[in-house]
Design an enzyme around this catalytic site. Structure first.
Site, PDB file in Angstrom:
ATOM      1  N   CYS A 121      50.076  52.536  45.421  1.00 33.57           N
ATOM      2  CA  CYS A 121      50.877  52.189  44.230  1.00 33.57           C
ATOM      3  C   CYS A 121      51.092  53.377  43.305  1.00 33.57           C
ATOM      4  O   CYS A 121      51.915  53.301  42.386  1.00 33.57           O
ATOM      5  CB  CYS A 121      50.228  51.051  43.464  1.00 33.57           C
ATOM      6  SG  CYS A 121      49.966  49.586  44.456  1.00 33.57           S
ATOM      7  N   HIS A 130      52.387  51.237  36.208  1.00 31.39           N
ATOM      8  CA  HIS A 130      52.518  50.482  37.455  1.00 31.39           C
ATOM      9  C   HIS A 130      52.389  48.997  37.139  1.00 31.39           C
ATOM     10  O   HIS A 130      51.533  48.585  36.368  1.00 31.39           O
ATOM     11  CB  HIS A 130      51.435  50.933  38.442  1.00 31.39           C
ATOM     12  CG  HIS A 130      51.306  50.022  39.624  1.00 31.39           C
ATOM     13  ND1 HIS A 130      52.395  49.637  40.378  1.00 31.39           N
ATOM     14  CD2 HIS A 130      50.229  49.392  40.164  1.00 31.39           C
ATOM     15  CE1 HIS A 130      51.989  48.813  41.335  1.00 31.39           C
ATOM     16  NE2 HIS A 130      50.684  48.653  41.228  1.00 31.39           N
ATOM     17  N   ASN A 172      54.216  42.687  42.045  1.00 34.12           N
ATOM     18  CA  ASN A 172      53.751  44.057  42.287  1.00 34.12           C
ATOM     19  C   ASN A 172      54.505  44.614  43.496  1.00 34.12           C
ATOM     20  O   ASN A 172      54.311  44.138  44.614  1.00 34.12           O
ATOM     21  CB  ASN A 172      52.240  44.011  42.537  1.00 34.12           C
ATOM     22  CG  ASN A 172      51.644  45.386  42.809  1.00 34.12           C
ATOM     23  OD1 ASN A 172      52.354  46.349  43.074  1.00 34.12           O
ATOM     24  ND2 ASN A 172      50.328  45.467  42.756  1.00 34.12           N
TER      25      ASN A 172
HETATM   26  O1  UT7 Z   1      48.539  47.469  42.763  1.00 33.06           O
HETATM   27  C1  UT7 Z   1      47.297  47.491  43.373  1.00 33.06           C
HETATM   28  C2  UT7 Z   1      46.229  47.326  42.408  1.00 33.06           C
HETATM   29  N1  UT7 Z   1      45.801  45.941  42.324  1.00 33.06           N
HETATM   30  C3  UT7 Z   1      45.581  45.400  41.144  1.00 33.06           C
HETATM   31  O2  UT7 Z   1      45.799  46.015  40.127  1.00 33.06           O
HETATM   32  C4  UT7 Z   1      44.962  44.009  41.097  1.00 33.06           C
HETATM   33  C5  UT7 Z   1      43.977  43.911  39.961  1.00 33.06           C
HETATM   34  N2  UT7 Z   1      43.349  42.609  39.877  1.00 33.06           N
HETATM   35  C6  UT7 Z   1      43.975  41.507  39.398  1.00 33.06           C
HETATM   36  O3  UT7 Z   1      45.135  41.576  39.005  1.00 33.06           O
HETATM   37  C7  UT7 Z   1      43.180  40.210  39.311  1.00 33.06           C
HETATM   38  O4  UT7 Z   1      41.834  40.485  39.639  1.00 33.06           O
HETATM   39  C8  UT7 Z   1      43.713  39.087  40.250  1.00 33.06           C
HETATM   40  C9  UT7 Z   1      45.025  38.558  39.691  1.00 33.06           C
HETATM   41  C10 UT7 Z   1      43.932  39.644  41.648  1.00 33.06           C
HETATM   42  C11 UT7 Z   1      42.725  37.931  40.316  1.00 33.06           C
HETATM   43  O5  UT7 Z   1      42.455  37.426  39.009  1.00 33.06           O
HETATM   44  P1  UT7 Z   1      40.946  37.160  38.554  1.00 33.06           P
HETATM   45  O6  UT7 Z   1      41.022  36.626  37.198  1.00 33.06           O
HETATM   46  O7  UT7 Z   1      40.190  38.439  38.770  1.00 33.06           O
HETATM   47  O8  UT7 Z   1      40.500  36.024  39.561  1.00 33.06           O
HETATM   48  P2  UT7 Z   1      39.337  36.021  40.658  1.00 33.06           P
HETATM   49  O9  UT7 Z   1      39.714  36.833  41.840  1.00 33.06           O
HETATM   50  O10 UT7 Z   1      38.035  36.328  39.998  1.00 33.06           O
HETATM   51  O11 UT7 Z   1      39.328  34.491  41.076  1.00 33.06           O
HETATM   52  C12 UT7 Z   1      39.002  33.450  40.140  1.00 33.06           C
HETATM   53  C13 UT7 Z   1      39.132  32.114  40.841  1.00 33.06           C
HETATM   54  C14 UT7 Z   1      38.390  32.047  42.170  1.00 33.06           C
HETATM   55  O12 UT7 Z   1      37.832  30.758  42.286  1.00 33.06           O
HETATM   56  P3  UT7 Z   1      36.270  30.495  41.964  1.00 33.06           P
HETATM   57  O13 UT7 Z   1      35.528  31.384  42.924  1.00 33.06           O
HETATM   58  O14 UT7 Z   1      36.089  30.878  40.530  1.00 33.06           O
HETATM   59  O15 UT7 Z   1      36.121  29.032  42.225  1.00 33.06           O
HETATM   60  C15 UT7 Z   1      39.480  32.217  43.190  1.00 33.06           C
HETATM   61  O16 UT7 Z   1      39.166  31.586  44.435  1.00 33.06           O
HETATM   62  O17 UT7 Z   1      40.488  31.845  41.135  1.00 33.06           O
HETATM   63  C16 UT7 Z   1      40.613  31.502  42.533  1.00 33.06           C
HETATM   64  N3  UT7 Z   1      41.930  31.965  42.994  1.00 33.06           N
HETATM   65  C17 UT7 Z   1      43.050  31.230  42.878  1.00 33.06           C
HETATM   66  N4  UT7 Z   1      43.267  30.004  42.399  1.00 33.06           N
HETATM   67  C18 UT7 Z   1      44.533  29.545  42.411  1.00 33.06           C
HETATM   68  C19 UT7 Z   1      42.250  33.157  43.561  1.00 33.06           C
HETATM   69  N5  UT7 Z   1      43.563  33.213  43.824  1.00 33.06           N
HETATM   70  C20 UT7 Z   1      44.077  32.029  43.399  1.00 33.06           C
HETATM   71  C21 UT7 Z   1      45.387  31.495  43.408  1.00 33.06           C
HETATM   72  N6  UT7 Z   1      45.550  30.264  42.893  1.00 33.06           N
HETATM   73  N7  UT7 Z   1      46.442  32.191  43.868  1.00 33.06           N
END
Ligand code: UT7
Length: 315
Positions: A116, A244, A274
Site C-alpha cells: 500500500c 493511504h 482500500n
Molecule cells: O492497507 C493495509 C493496511 N491494513 C490496515 O490498515 C488495516 C488496519 N486494521 C483495521 O482497519 C481494523 O483492525 C479492522 C477493520 C481490520 C478490524 O477492526 P477491529 O476493530 O480491529 O476488529 P477485530 O479484528 O478486533 O474484530 C472484532 C470482532 C471480532 O469478533 P470477536 O472475536 O470480538 O467476537 C471479529 O470476529 O469483529 C468480528 N468481525 C466482524 N464482524 C462483522 C471481523 N470482521 C467482521 C465483519 N463483520 N466483517
C-alpha cells in the site's frame, strides 16, 4: 532543505472497477452488517472489477485519462512506473503493458512493489529520476486488483478492499512546483502482520488488523512531522494531507494527533474501500482544481512489509 522541486503533476486520472459493491450487498454473502463495516472502517461501498477488467486494464484507463488531462501524448512519456502488488502475471510487467497501450514503446517501464506504500515509493523514485535528468516526463501509476488476492469469503478482510488505479503525469517543470522531500521505510521483522500470495495463489491475504491499525495511527503523524520539521514548514502551509485509505478511523486518529483540520485531509475510503497502491493517486482528481500554488501536499503510504513512505509536494 527545500531544494528545487522535481515532478510537477501535469495531469491526473483514475479508473475504478465497474461493479459497485455496497455493504448491503456483502450482508447477503457474509456474516457481517452495514453497521459493523461502516462503524469500524468508514467504508460504505467499494468497486470490484467487472467483465473484461483487470489490473492492467484499470492501469491503462487511468493512464489514458491522466495523459489527456495533461495534454501529453504517450509518445512524450520517457518512463512508465507502475506501483502494484497484483500484476496478473510475473512477466510481463504491468508497466510494460501500459507503455504499449499508450504508445510509449521503447522507453523505460518497470513495476514497483511496496504494497500500500507503493505509490508513495514510486513518487520518490520518479522525482529522483527527473531530478537526475534520466527522464523528462514520467507516467506514474498506482494500481491494485485486490479481489485477485483476497479471500472473498473471509469477512475479516474481504469487506475492506476494492479494485482501482490512479495515474499522474510528472514533468520536470521549472523547479517551482513538484516534490521537495521524501521518506522511505520498511521493516521486515513485521512481515507476518500482513501477508498475501500472488494472484491465483492459494495463499490469500491475511492480516493482524489490530496491530496494523496501531502501526498506521502512529506512522502517519510521525512521517508528517518529520517532513515538516526538516523542511521548516508549518502544518498551516499544508493544503492537503493525502493518507493511504485503509480505514477512516485510522485517518481520524492520526489527524487528531496532528491537530490538522479534517477538511484538509482527503478521505474517500467510504466510496472505494482500500485500493492499496491506488488509494493515494485516485484522490488527486478530487482536489486537483483546488490546489493553490505555493502551498504543500503531503502524501503518506503504509502497508504490508511493513512498508511506509511519505512525500512533500510543493504546489
Ligand atoms: O492497507 C493495509 C493496511 N491494513 C490496515 O490498515 C488495516 C488496519 N486494521 C483495521 O482497519 C481494523 O483492525 C479492522 C477493520 C481490520 C478490524 O477492526 P477491529 O476493530 O480491529 O476488529 P477485530 O479484528 O478486533 O474484530 C472484532 C470482532 C471480532 O469478533 P470477536 O472475536 O470480538 O467476537 C471479529 O470476529 O469483529 C468480528 N468481525 C466482524 N464482524 C462483522 C471481523 N470482521 C467482521 C465483519 N463483520 N466483517
Amino acid at each position: 532543505m527545500n531544494p528545487l522541486a522535481a515532478g510537477r503533476i501535469a495531469g491526473v486520472g483514475r479508473a475504478l472497477g465497474s461493479r459497485v459493491v455496497t455493504n448491503r450487498d456483502l450482508e447477503l454473502l457474509l456474516d457481517t452488517s452495514d453497521e459493523w463495516i461502516s462503524s469500524r472502517t468508514g467504508i460504505r461501498e467499494r468497486r470490484f472489477v467487472g467483465e473484461g477488467e483487470d489490473c492492467v486494464s484499470l492501469a491503462v484507463d487511468a493512464s489514458r485519462r491522466a495523459l489527456s488531462h495533461a495534454g501529453v501524448e504517450g509518445g512524450d512519456v520517457d518512463l512508465v512506473v507502475c506501483a502494484t502488488s497484483t500484476a496478473p502475471e510475473a512477466v510481463p510487467s504491468v508497466a510494460s503493458q501500459v507503455g504499449e497501450a499508450i504508445g510509449a514503446c521503447g522507453v523505460g517501464a518497470m513495476d514497483l512493489g511496496a504494497a500500500c506504500a507503493g505509490f508513495a515509493y514510486g513518487a520518490a523514485v520518479a522525482a529522483s529520476m527527473l531530478r537526475s535528468g534520466l527522464a523528462t516526463t514520467i507516467l506514474l501509476v498506482g494500481v491494485d486488483e485486490l479481489t485477485s488476492i483476497v479471500d472473498l469469503e473471509d469477512r475479516a478482510t474481504s469487506i475492506l478492499f476494492g479494485d482501482g488505479a490512479g495515474a499522474v503525469v510528472l514533468e520536470q517543470g521549472d523547479g517551482s512546483s513538484g516534490f521537495v522531500d521524501h521518506v522511505l521505510g520498511a521493516d521486515g521483522r513485521f512481515a507476518p502482520l500482513l501477508r498475501a500470495g500472488h494472484p491465483g495463489s492459494p495463499q490469500k491475504l491475511r492480516q493482524n488488523g489490530r496491530e496494523v491499525f496501531r502501526f498506521a495511527t502512529k506512522i502517519i503523524p510521525d512521517l508528517v512531522e518529520k517532513l515538516l520539521v526538516r523542511n521548516g514548514i508549518s502544518l498551516d502551509q499544508v493544503q492537503y494531507l493525502i493518507p493511504h485509505q485503509a480505514n477512516a478511523r485510522i485517518i481520524q486518529a492520526a489527524v487528531r494527533r496532528l491537530g490538522m483540520p479534517e477538511e484538509r485531509v482527503v478521505i474517500n475510503v467510504d466510496r472505494y474501500g482500500n485500493t492499496s497502491a491506488a488509494s493515494i493517486p485516485i484522490s488527486y482528481p478530487d482536489i486537483y482544481d483546488e490546489m493553490e500554488p505555493g502551498r504543500y501536499i503531503i502524501t503518506v503510504g503504509f502497508g504490508g512489509g511493513l512498508t511506509w513512505a511519505a512525500n512533500l509536494y510543493r504546489i
